[in-house]
Design a protein around this motif. Structure first.
Motif, short mmCIF file in Angstrom:
data_model
loop_
_atom_site.label_atom_id
_atom_site.label_comp_id
_atom_site.label_asym_id
_atom_site.label_seq_id
_atom_site.Cartn_x
_atom_site.Cartn_y
_atom_site.Cartn_z
N GLU A 92 3.02 -3.38 -4.02
CA GLU A 92 4.03 -3.92 -3.56
C GLU A 92 5.44 -3.30 -4.21
O GLU A 92 6.52 -3.18 -3.40
N LYS A 93 5.44 -3.25 -5.19
CA LYS A 93 6.65 -2.76 -6.19
C LYS A 93 7.04 -1.59 -5.55
O LYS A 93 8.40 -1.20 -5.60
N VAL A 94 6.35 -0.67 -5.26
CA VAL A 94 6.43 0.86 -4.51
C VAL A 94 6.56 0.78 -3.16
O VAL A 94 6.66 1.73 -2.56
N GLY A 95 6.39 -0.34 -2.61
CA GLY A 95 6.61 -0.36 -1.24
C GLY A 95 5.52 -0.14 -0.40
O GLY A 95 5.27 0.11 0.92
N LEU A 96 4.23 -0.16 -1.08
CA LEU A 96 3.17 0.30 -0.39
C LEU A 96 2.25 -1.05 0.32
O LEU A 96 2.18 -2.23 -0.50
N GLN A 97 2.11 -1.07 1.44
CA GLN A 97 1.63 -2.28 2.44
C GLN A 97 0.28 -2.14 2.93
O GLN A 97 -0.06 -0.94 3.34
N LEU A 98 -0.43 -3.25 2.37
CA LEU A 98 -1.85 -3.11 3.11
C LEU A 98 -2.11 -3.71 4.05
O LEU A 98 -1.28 -4.75 4.47
N ASN A 99 -2.81 -3.28 4.90
CA ASN A 99 -3.20 -4.28 6.22
C ASN A 99 -4.56 -5.11 5.84
O ASN A 99 -4.94 -5.02 4.64
N CYS A 100 -4.90 -5.98 6.82
CA CYS A 100 -5.72 -7.02 6.38
C CYS A 100 -7.16 -6.71 5.80
O CYS A 100 -7.96 -7.57 5.42
N ARG A 101 -7.50 -5.29 6.35
CA ARG A 101 -8.65 -5.02 5.89
C ARG A 101 -8.91 -4.06 4.78
O ARG A 101 -9.92 -3.59 4.49
N GLU A 102 -7.72 -3.83 4.16
CA GLU A 102 -7.82 -3.12 3.11
C GLU A 102 -7.96 -3.88 1.61
O GLU A 102 -7.26 -4.82 1.55
N LEU A 103 -8.88 -3.51 0.66
CA LEU A 103 -8.63 -4.17 -0.69
C LEU A 103 -8.16 -3.33 -1.65
O LEU A 103 -8.25 -1.99 -1.60
N PRO A 104 -7.39 -3.68 -2.61
CA PRO A 104 -6.48 -2.94 -3.51
C PRO A 104 -7.09 -2.17 -4.43
O PRO A 104 -6.60 -1.15 -4.97
N ASP A 105 -8.35 -2.61 -4.74
CA ASP A 105 -9.08 -1.61 -5.67
C ASP A 105 -9.75 -0.37 -5.02
O ASP A 105 -10.64 0.13 -5.76
N HIS A 106 -9.72 -0.25 -3.84
CA HIS A 106 -10.41 0.82 -3.09
C HIS A 106 -9.75 2.17 -3.62
O HIS A 106 -8.30 2.53 -3.41
N LEU A 107 -10.53 2.98 -4.20
CA LEU A 107 -9.81 4.09 -4.84
C LEU A 107 -9.12 4.99 -4.32
O LEU A 107 -8.18 5.51 -4.78
N PRO A 108 -9.46 5.55 -2.87
CA PRO A 108 -8.56 6.24 -2.34
C PRO A 108 -7.18 5.63 -2.09
O PRO A 108 -6.15 6.43 -2.02
N LEU A 109 -7.10 4.29 -1.99
CA LEU A 109 -5.79 3.48 -1.91
C LEU A 109 -5.08 3.50 -2.99
O LEU A 109 -3.93 3.77 -3.23
N TYR A 110 -5.82 3.64 -4.24
CA TYR A 110 -5.24 3.70 -5.48
C TYR A 110 -4.75 5.16 -5.83
O TYR A 110 -3.38 5.18 -6.43
N LEU A 111 -5.39 6.09 -5.22
CA LEU A 111 -4.88 7.19 -5.47
C LEU A 111 -3.53 7.58 -4.80
O LEU A 111 -2.47 8.23 -5.07
N GLU A 112 -3.34 6.82 -3.49
CA GLU A 112 -2.33 7.15 -2.60
C GLU A 112 -1.04 6.39 -3.67
O GLU A 112 0.04 6.81 -3.44
N TYR A 113 -1.31 5.31 -4.09
CA TYR A 113 -0.22 4.69 -5.03
C TYR A 113 0.16 5.44 -6.16
O TYR A 113 1.34 5.57 -6.12
N LEU A 114 -0.78 6.01 -6.91
CA LEU A 114 -0.51 6.79 -7.83
C LEU A 114 0.28 8.12 -7.35
O LEU A 114 1.27 8.81 -8.19
N SER A 115 0.10 8.48 -6.20
CA SER A 115 0.85 9.71 -5.71
C SER A 115 2.42 9.68 -5.47
O SER A 115 2.98 10.56 -5.46
N VAL A 116 2.81 8.37 -5.64
CA VAL A 116 4.17 8.26 -5.31
C VAL A 116 4.92 7.90 -6.68
O VAL A 116 6.20 7.81 -6.62
N LEU A 117 4.14 7.89 -7.59
CA LEU A 117 4.50 7.47 -9.00
C LEU A 117 5.12 9.02 -9.69
O LEU A 117 4.76 9.98 -9.45
N PRO A 118 6.09 8.74 -10.65
CA PRO A 118 6.36 9.94 -11.46
C PRO A 118 5.13 10.61 -11.96
O PRO A 118 4.20 9.91 -12.34
N GLU A 119 5.00 11.84 -12.43
CA GLU A 119 3.88 12.43 -12.65
C GLU A 119 3.25 11.98 -13.96
O GLU A 119 2.10 11.61 -14.03
N THR A 120 4.14 11.59 -15.09
CA THR A 120 3.58 10.94 -16.30
C THR A 120 2.88 9.68 -15.90
O THR A 120 1.70 9.44 -16.52
N GLU A 121 3.51 8.67 -14.91
CA GLU A 121 2.95 7.42 -14.93
C GLU A 121 1.54 7.88 -13.90
O GLU A 121 0.68 7.00 -14.10
#
Length: 231
Positions: A92-121
């Motif tokens: 939520e801090k980076v503006g990533l919104q989940l729909n009701c069927r998505e679980l936060p620890d789903h790896l592809p979703l986690y990778l999408e989250y990492l993709s918007v962070l600075p490279e070091t992070e």
């Protein structure tokens, strides 16, 4: 690191849109993850229905190759629910919104989250889950499926010393849970419940269901991955 989102899409259940945009995927992979060029071309040039069936065989049979990160860390511990909440807050801090069927620890979703962070992070985020990536890659490699290459590529991008070969000994000692006998045993152990109580009958999100499911005091199961080189 936009390539992380692309790898997440390649790891996700095959979707027609990805097949339609495969030229873009080829270009991004060739530029940022050339070690995956062969896998990507083989995947996206194959019939979509064939790869959907293959994906189900690889990732949807048993828990050992689940793409839910916390399945391999907290297992059925009560800590899993809180870990879900904490991860959701990061999204939520980076503006990533989940729909009701998505679980936060789903790896592809986690990778999408990492993709918007600075490279070091983003690299730090990959390193945080490196033992899980190695374990999943090791299991997939043992099962002789090319999908393990995605996990090795993520470990390489993270600068991690781990790889799918790091867990050869551990994986070799495991009992596979994707056999017909193992799957039948799981079904036999499931308790059939025909009437839901009022607290869970309506309006329950997947996250709430997971929090309820893992609310009992069960000892966590942690991955056991050596930080050394291939064995």
């Amino acid at each position: 690191m936009q390539i992380l989102k692309v790898i997440g899409l390649l790891m996700e259940y095959p979707d027609a849109l990805l097949w339609e945009c495969k030229d873009d995927a080829f270009a991004l992979v060739a530029s940022d993850a050339p070690m995956l060029s062969g896998f990507t071309h083989e995947l996206l040039n194959a019939p979509l229905l064939d790869k959907q069936a293959e994906w189900c065989e690889v990732f949807d049979r048993g828990r050992a190759t689940s793409l839910l990160l916390f399945e391999h860390v907290h297992a059925e511990s009560r800590d899993r629910g809180q870990a879900m909440v904490d991860l959701l807050a990061q999204y939520e801090k980076v503006g990533l919104q989940l729909n009701c069927r998505e679980l936060p620890d789903h790896l592809p979703l986690y990778l999408e989250y990492l993709s918007v962070l600075p490279e070091t992070e983003a690299k730090e985020g990959l390193q945080n889950v490196a033992p899980i990536l190695a374990l999943l890659g090791g299991r997939l490699k043992q099962r002789d499926t090319p999908w393990y290459q995605l996990f090795d590529a993520l470990l390489l991008l993270a600068g991690s010393p781990l790889s799918s070969d790091s867990v050869t000994k551990q994986v070799g000692a495991e009992t596979r849970d994707d056999t017909r006998q193992a799957l039948d045993a799981v079904w036999e152990e499931e308790q059939v419940k025909f009437i839901e109580d009022n607290a869970t009958a309506c309006g329950s999100s997947p996250l709430q269901n997971y929090q309820r499911r893992f609310s009992q005091d069960v000892a966590p199961q942690y991955v056991d991955v050596s930080a050394g080189g291939p064995k």
